[in-house]
Design an enzyme around this catalytic site. Structure first.
Site, PDB file in Angstrom:
ATOM      1  CG  HIS A 164      -1.826  -1.112   1.317  1.00  0.00           C
ATOM      2  ND1 HIS A 164      -3.068  -1.105   2.103  1.00  0.00           N
ATOM      3  CD2 HIS A 164      -2.170  -2.083   0.423  1.00  0.00           C
ATOM      4  CE1 HIS A 164      -3.790  -2.071   2.009  1.00  0.00           C
ATOM      5  NE2 HIS A 164      -3.226  -2.771   0.800  1.00  0.00           N
ATOM      6  CB  CYS A 177      -1.845   1.669   6.088  1.00  0.00           C
ATOM      7  SG  CYS A 177      -1.526   0.582   4.566  1.00  0.00           S
ATOM      8  CD  GLU A 195      -2.154   4.087   3.233  1.00  0.00           C
ATOM      9  OE1 GLU A 195      -1.855   3.400   2.030  1.00  0.00           O
ATOM     10  OE2 GLU A 195      -3.279   4.089   3.803  1.00  0.00           O
ATOM     11  CB  CYS A 251      -6.723  -0.501   5.097  1.00  0.00           C
ATOM     12  SG  CYS A 251      -4.934  -1.072   5.104  1.00  0.00           S
TER      13      CYS A 251
END
Length: 161
Positions: free
Chosen positions: A58, A91, A60, A88
């Site tokens: 991801h 993260c 992040e 999410c």
């Protein structure tokens, strides 16, 4: 680092440029940038889940890892992360573990948001760290790129089916 609404917009614009890179690579268009206490970029990332065949890739996670490598420290207490979509649980948990100072995000995520929408890991008193969280920065713009991406996916799926 003192930030006002104008500063938040400027930081989110930089994260948005990362999201555009993801869109160009046919990834869910989420971008993230980490800034130090002086406002300098110390990490950046965009979603690379499909490219790397890695569900943890991801935006992040990539930006946090980049920032830790740049700073040579596993903690980001004086840093701000700007990300175009609410993090999410994975993260958000990484941000807590990194002791991130501040999170700003664009779009709220009604399905997986872990910075207040579905879960609240970023400010939970049950965890060992809480951070400042500001959501909805450039919300319309960050939501629109997501909508465009998924509309394009639906059109492509109809052509195939």
């Amino acid at each position: 680092m003192f930030l006002d609404s104008h500063s938040y917009t400027r930081l989110m614009e930089m994260a948005f440029r990362e999201a555009e890179k993801a869109f160009e690579k046919n990834e869910v268009p989420v971008g993230a940038v980490v800034f130090d206490s002086n406002g300098a970029i110390v990490g950046r990332g965009f979603n690379q889940v499909e490219m790397l065949c890695d569900t943890t890739a991801h935006a992040e996670m990539i930006a946090l890892t980049s920032a830790m490598n740049t700073l040579g420290d596993k903690y980001l207490t004086d840093c701000t992360l700007a990300v175009t979509m609410e993090p999410c649980p994975m993260c958000a948990g990484a941000m807590v573990n990194a002791k991130l100072g501040r999170l700003i995000f664009g779009s709220y995520d009604a399905k997986m948001g872990a910075a207040g929408t579905v879960f609240n890991l970023t400010t939970s008193k049950f965890l060992n760290h809480q951070m400042e969280v500001i959501g909805g920065i450039l919300e319309e713009k960050t939501t629109e790129i997501l909508k465009s991406f998924f509309a394009q996916k639906r059109i492509s799926a109809k052509r195939i089916g």
